[in-house]
Design an enzyme around this catalytic site. Structure first.
Site, PDB file in Angstrom:
ATOM      1  N   LYS A  53      84.056  29.757 107.988  1.00 14.50           N
ATOM      2  CA  LYS A  53      85.347  29.051 107.966  1.00 14.50           C
ATOM      3  C   LYS A  53      85.111  27.572 107.651  1.00 14.50           C
ATOM      4  O   LYS A  53      83.968  27.101 107.681  1.00 14.50           O
ATOM      5  CB  LYS A  53      86.046  29.214 109.316  1.00 14.50           C
ATOM      6  CG  LYS A  53      85.255  28.667 110.500  1.00 14.50           C
ATOM      7  CD  LYS A  53      85.804  29.156 111.823  1.00 14.50           C
ATOM      8  CE  LYS A  53      84.963  28.641 112.987  1.00 14.50           C
ATOM      9  NZ  LYS A  53      85.324  29.263 114.268  1.00 14.50           N
ATOM     10  N   ARG A  96      92.864  30.194 125.185  1.00 16.46           N
ATOM     11  CA  ARG A  96      93.300  29.611 123.922  1.00 16.46           C
ATOM     12  C   ARG A  96      94.012  30.689 123.115  1.00 16.46           C
ATOM     13  O   ARG A  96      95.148  30.516 122.713  1.00 16.46           O
ATOM     14  CB  ARG A  96      92.072  29.056 123.176  1.00 16.46           C
ATOM     15  CG  ARG A  96      92.394  28.297 121.923  1.00 16.46           C
ATOM     16  CD  ARG A  96      91.141  27.780 121.237  1.00 16.46           C
ATOM     17  NE  ARG A  96      90.257  28.875 120.788  1.00 16.46           N
ATOM     18  CZ  ARG A  96      89.147  28.693 120.078  1.00 16.46           C
ATOM     19  NH1 ARG A  96      88.751  27.466 119.753  1.00 16.46           N
ATOM     20  NH2 ARG A  96      88.409  29.723 119.708  1.00 16.46           N
ATOM     21  N   TYR A 156      84.398  -5.259 109.663  1.00 18.70           N
ATOM     22  CA  TYR A 156      85.742  -5.372 110.230  1.00 18.70           C
ATOM     23  C   TYR A 156      85.689  -5.569 111.739  1.00 18.70           C
ATOM     24  O   TYR A 156      84.913  -4.904 112.432  1.00 18.70           O
ATOM     25  CB  TYR A 156      86.538  -4.095 109.959  1.00 18.70           C
ATOM     26  CG  TYR A 156      87.013  -3.932 108.539  1.00 18.70           C
ATOM     27  CD1 TYR A 156      87.893  -4.849 107.967  1.00 18.70           C
ATOM     28  CD2 TYR A 156      86.594  -2.850 107.780  1.00 18.70           C
ATOM     29  CE1 TYR A 156      88.333  -4.693 106.666  1.00 18.70           C
ATOM     30  CE2 TYR A 156      87.034  -2.676 106.478  1.00 18.70           C
ATOM     31  CZ  TYR A 156      87.902  -3.605 105.920  1.00 18.70           C
ATOM     32  OH  TYR A 156      88.335  -3.448 104.640  1.00 18.70           O
ATOM     33  N   MET A 159      85.980   2.314 105.152  1.00 12.84           N
ATOM     34  CA  MET A 159      86.414   3.520 104.457  1.00 12.84           C
ATOM     35  C   MET A 159      85.337   4.058 103.510  1.00 12.84           C
ATOM     36  O   MET A 159      85.080   5.256 103.451  1.00 12.84           O
ATOM     37  CB  MET A 159      87.694   3.231 103.664  1.00 12.84           C
ATOM     38  CG  MET A 159      88.302   4.479 103.049  1.00 12.84           C
ATOM     39  SD  MET A 159      89.735   4.131 102.026  1.00 12.84           S
ATOM     40  CE  MET A 159      90.924   3.583 103.224  1.00 12.84           C
TER      41      MET A 159
END
Ligand SMILES: *Cc1c(COP(=O)(O)O)cnc(C)c1O
Length: 367
Positions: free
Chosen positions: A40, A136, A264, A312
């Site tokens: 998956k 779940r 940053y 980023m």
């Protein structure tokens, strides 16, 4: 092999021999069990089709989360059974499942009703999920007997495998393991004795603490092990091979004076005259933004610490103690030289998240 043309050298190298080796190891551990290769989330970030190809000889079925992931494998030509671990979201999927031999998990009433009311060209193989304590997905243990009878008597159903999922299989001492196993054994005792069963994920398969009993009738569902990670972190390390090597080049190097900050938010401040290297990988590539100062990065043979907030497209590392470094040198974010488990630990996450989050803009190179 790379998916298209890429000038940016940032990439994930996928070692298909390592995938094959790890699948062979999983096969060995599973013994007489059948083995489901869980691929998956794009094969845990490694590329579902390429992983399916590499592990083909060792697994009896593939596992994915939902139908769209399965159809990609069918489009690529794979004919093995594929289990949908979340089951179907709507009854519209059932004829597609029947047509393509996709085997849905049935974990709640609406899914059961949809199957009982369907008219299908071929009967489905279904996986009936019992909630033994993870809370779940799954039917309560006391419902399983009745639900399995309904499924068995339904002409739309060809076979039923009873399954459950452990919440703490990676923690040997956790008391819930025993409790979940007891509940699963009770469920199994109340359903047809010849029933096929499935309880183990990688951690349960590798755990010495969990005795899964008669393995002959069982399916093991293994994901993370295929990619080279032992989630149980056992003393005796298994000879698994990391399948992904995440690489980024140094694109700038600069001297930073004492008291000057980097990045940053000025979250890293030079306490000595420092040299900072900037690497072309950032949170848009899947390197987590919350990675703290000090997170290890492997560069020119040693580990250097992350210095400053992840951007980023870039990260900055402290290379003051590195003797040789040039623009163009390549750093390994994780891979054979720096275990993804070690990086995950430093960042406060798990290997699964790091691997699955490597984003689409990072080309996968297969070897
Ligand atoms: C993802 C998943 C697995 C595989 O787990 P690993 O820890 O990667 O082996 C097994 N079973 C279910 C139901 C899953 O969702």
């Amino acid at each position: 092999m790379s998916n298209g043309l890429h000038f940016r050298p940032t990439r994930a190298e996928i070692d298909t021999d390592a995938l094959r080796h790890n699948a062979t190891m999983a096969r060995k551990h599973a013994g007489h069990c059948k083995l489901m290769g869980v691929i998956k989330a794009n094969g845990y970030g490694h590329g579902a089709v390429e992983v399916a190809q590499a592990i083909n000889g060792s697994v009896d079925a593939y596992g994915v989360a939902f139908i769209d992931e399965a159809l990609k494998l069918r489009d690529a030509g794979f004919i093995q059974p594929i289990v949908l671990l979340e089951g179907c979201f709507s009854e519209a999927e059932l004829p597609v499942c029947a047509h393509y031999n996709l085997q849905p998990v049935v974990h709640q009433q609406a899914q059961l009703d949809a199957i009982l009311n369907a008219r299908l060209v071929k009967p489905l193989a279904v996986w009936l999920k019992a909630d033994t304590g993870m809370h779940r997905l799954g039917f309560a243990p006391e419902q399983i007997e009745a639900v399995s009878k309904q499924l068995e008597n339904c002409p739309q159903v060809g076979s039923v495998t009873v399954m459950t999922h452990f919440a703490n299989a990676d923690r040997h001492q956790h008391p819930l393991n025993e409790r979940q196993l007891d509940r699963f054994n009770e469920v199994c005792a109340r359903t047809t004795p010849a029933r096929t069963l499935s309880a183990a994920n990688t951690a349960a398969l590798l755990s010495s603490a969990l005795d899964l009993g008669d393995k002959a009738s069982q399916w093991c569902r293994t994901g993370i092990m295929l990619y080279g990670v032992d989630p149980t972190k056992q003393q005796e390390a298994l000879p698994l091979l990391p399948a992904m090597r995440l690489l980024a080049p140094v694109i700038a190097v600069r001297e930073v004076a004492v008291g000057e900050a980097v990045g940053y938010g000025s979250q890293w401040v030079a306490e000595r005259p420092s040299r900072i290297a900037t690497l072309a990988i950032g949170y848009a590539d899947g390197y987590p933004r919350h990675a703290p100062n000090g997170t290890p990065v492997w560069l020119n043979g040693v580990e250097v610490p992350l210095a400053g907030t992840v951007s980023m497209d870039m990260i900055t590392v402290d290379v003051t103690d590195l003797e040789h470094l040039e623009v163009g040198d390549e750093a390994e974010l994780w891979g054979p030289n720096l275990a993804v488990a070690k990086v995950a630990e430093a960042i406060g996450t798990i290997t699964y998240e790091l691997l699955t989050r490597v984003s689409e803009r990072v080309p996968r190179h297969y070897k």
